[in-house]
Design a protein around this motif. Sequence first.
Motif, PDB file in Angstrom:
ATOM      1  N   ALA A  62      -4.041   9.938  -5.125  1.00 44.45           N
ATOM      2  CA  ALA A  62      -3.170  10.954  -5.259  1.00 44.45           C
ATOM      3  C   ALA A  62      -1.843  10.917  -4.622  1.00 44.45           C
ATOM      4  O   ALA A  62      -1.571  10.168  -3.567  1.00 44.45           O
ATOM      5  N   LYS A  63      -0.667  11.681  -5.078  1.00 41.23           N
ATOM      6  CA  LYS A  63       0.660  11.514  -4.725  1.00 41.23           C
ATOM      7  C   LYS A  63       0.544  11.777  -3.333  1.00 41.23           C
ATOM      8  O   LYS A  63      -0.091  12.677  -2.798  1.00 41.23           O
ATOM      9  N   GLY A  85     -12.351  12.031  -0.155  1.00 42.59           N
ATOM     10  CA  GLY A  85     -12.189  10.843  -0.170  1.00 42.59           C
ATOM     11  C   GLY A  85     -10.748  10.257  -1.072  1.00 42.59           C
ATOM     12  O   GLY A  85     -10.711   9.069  -1.227  1.00 42.59           O
ATOM     13  N   THR A  86     -10.017  11.193  -1.085  1.00 42.72           N
ATOM     14  CA  THR A  86      -8.915  10.764  -1.782  1.00 42.72           C
ATOM     15  C   THR A  86      -7.593  10.295  -0.950  1.00 42.72           C
ATOM     16  O   THR A  86      -7.628  10.516   0.246  1.00 42.72           O
ATOM     17  N   ILE A  87      -7.052   9.125  -1.467  1.00 46.17           N
ATOM     18  CA  ILE A  87      -6.251   8.197  -0.687  1.00 46.17           C
ATOM     19  C   ILE A  87      -4.896   8.450  -1.202  1.00 46.17           C
ATOM     20  O   ILE A  87      -4.448   8.533  -2.247  1.00 46.17           O
ATOM     21  N   PRO A  88      -3.786   8.856  -0.239  1.00 43.38           N
ATOM     22  CA  PRO A  88      -2.547   9.081  -0.604  1.00 43.38           C
ATOM     23  C   PRO A  88      -1.776   7.943  -0.850  1.00 43.38           C
ATOM     24  O   PRO A  88      -1.749   6.751  -0.534  1.00 43.38           O
ATOM     25  N   VAL A  89      -0.857   7.842  -1.971  1.00 44.55           N
ATOM     26  CA  VAL A  89      -0.202   6.805  -2.504  1.00 44.55           C
ATOM     27  C   VAL A  89       1.358   7.254  -2.503  1.00 44.55           C
ATOM     28  O   VAL A  89       1.507   8.101  -3.347  1.00 44.55           O
ATOM     29  N   ASP A  90       2.456   6.526  -2.016  1.00 43.36           N
ATOM     30  CA  ASP A  90       3.477   6.895  -2.133  1.00 43.36           C
ATOM     31  C   ASP A  90       4.119   6.606  -3.609  1.00 43.36           C
ATOM     32  O   ASP A  90       4.119   5.380  -3.727  1.00 43.36           O
ATOM     33  N   GLY A  94       9.134   1.535  -7.061  1.00 42.26           N
ATOM     34  CA  GLY A  94       8.840   1.120  -8.193  1.00 42.26           C
ATOM     35  C   GLY A  94       7.505   0.356  -8.224  1.00 42.26           C
ATOM     36  O   GLY A  94       6.848  -0.012  -9.194  1.00 42.26           O
ATOM     37  N   LYS A  95       7.066   0.010  -7.003  1.00 39.92           N
ATOM     38  CA  LYS A  95       5.658  -0.662  -6.994  1.00 39.92           C
ATOM     39  C   LYS A  95       4.605   0.259  -6.734  1.00 39.92           C
ATOM     40  O   LYS A  95       3.418  -0.171  -6.080  1.00 39.92           O
ATOM     41  N   ALA A  96       4.792   1.676  -6.802  1.00 41.44           N
ATOM     42  CA  ALA A  96       3.872   2.563  -6.572  1.00 41.44           C
ATOM     43  C   ALA A  96       2.402   2.519  -7.151  1.00 41.44           C
ATOM     44  O   ALA A  96       1.250   2.648  -6.732  1.00 41.44           O
ATOM     45  N   ALA A  97       2.816   2.225  -8.681  1.00 39.30           N
ATOM     46  CA  ALA A  97       1.470   2.015  -9.273  1.00 39.30           C
ATOM     47  C   ALA A  97       0.800   0.759  -8.995  1.00 39.30           C
ATOM     48  O   ALA A  97      -0.738   0.947  -8.786  1.00 39.30           O
ATOM     49  N   GLN A  98       1.322  -0.168  -8.307  1.00 46.23           N
ATOM     50  CA  GLN A  98       0.483  -1.528  -8.079  1.00 46.23           C
ATOM     51  C   GLN A  98      -0.174  -1.015  -6.628  1.00 46.23           C
ATOM     52  O   GLN A  98      -1.257  -1.435  -6.199  1.00 46.23           O
TER      53      GLN A  98
END
Length: 235
Positions: A62-63, A85-90, A94-98
């Motif tokens: 999740a964001k 169990g949700t993990i934060p992603v920045d 531009g590389k956020a999806a990866q």
Amino acid sequence: MFYWLLKFVVLGPVLKLLFRPDVRGLSHLPRNGPVILACNHLSFSDSIFTPLVVDRRVTFVAKAEYFTGKGIKGWLMRQFFSGTGTIPVDRSGGKAAQAALDTLLRVLREGGVAGIYPEGTRSPDGRLYRGKTGVARLVLESGAVVVPVALLNTDEIQPTGTLMPKVKRVRMRFGAPLDFSRYAQAKGDRFVERAITDEIMFELMAMSGREYVDQYAVKPKPLSSRLDAAVPVER
């Protein structure tokens, strides 16, 4: 530990009592080994109901903003997502999806269960949209089987833009595992990635009964945003 406390002791019984999940096909979920749950995405609550009915720990991404809020609301949201169990992603770079895919790949390589929405975003109108090939890359890199999960009415329970869900029975369907091991030697092949993704989306279409749209989902923009697109504005 907090995950199990939140799911089985605190939230689990309450949510199951309120929303009385109607779940079919759960026996299709393997009890061991790496599994990708590929779900259609109708509502914010999808990431709540899916882990709720699965005995194994399910990891979504999740964001990062969900983990950095202030005040009581921010604390509650941070505790909830961390506990489930949700993990934060920045998502700012531009590389956020990866980064999101790398996170889920790590979970799969450890033999866990990764949840993913192949459409990449919530459906703007309830229809099923073209899947993005990130799910196929996960399949090819991890060797995991894919269990399609059709959420049938979460858009009625919590429509986009609403804070509080309606108390209504949630309906979900788990499909038979899809094994793509025949493509094990085709990593990086875009045609294979598209074929795998389309097969997954076909299963979700058949299971959900939702109309399929062969284009990527785009969230509808308010009038002001559409005007800005027509007349660029410095921000």
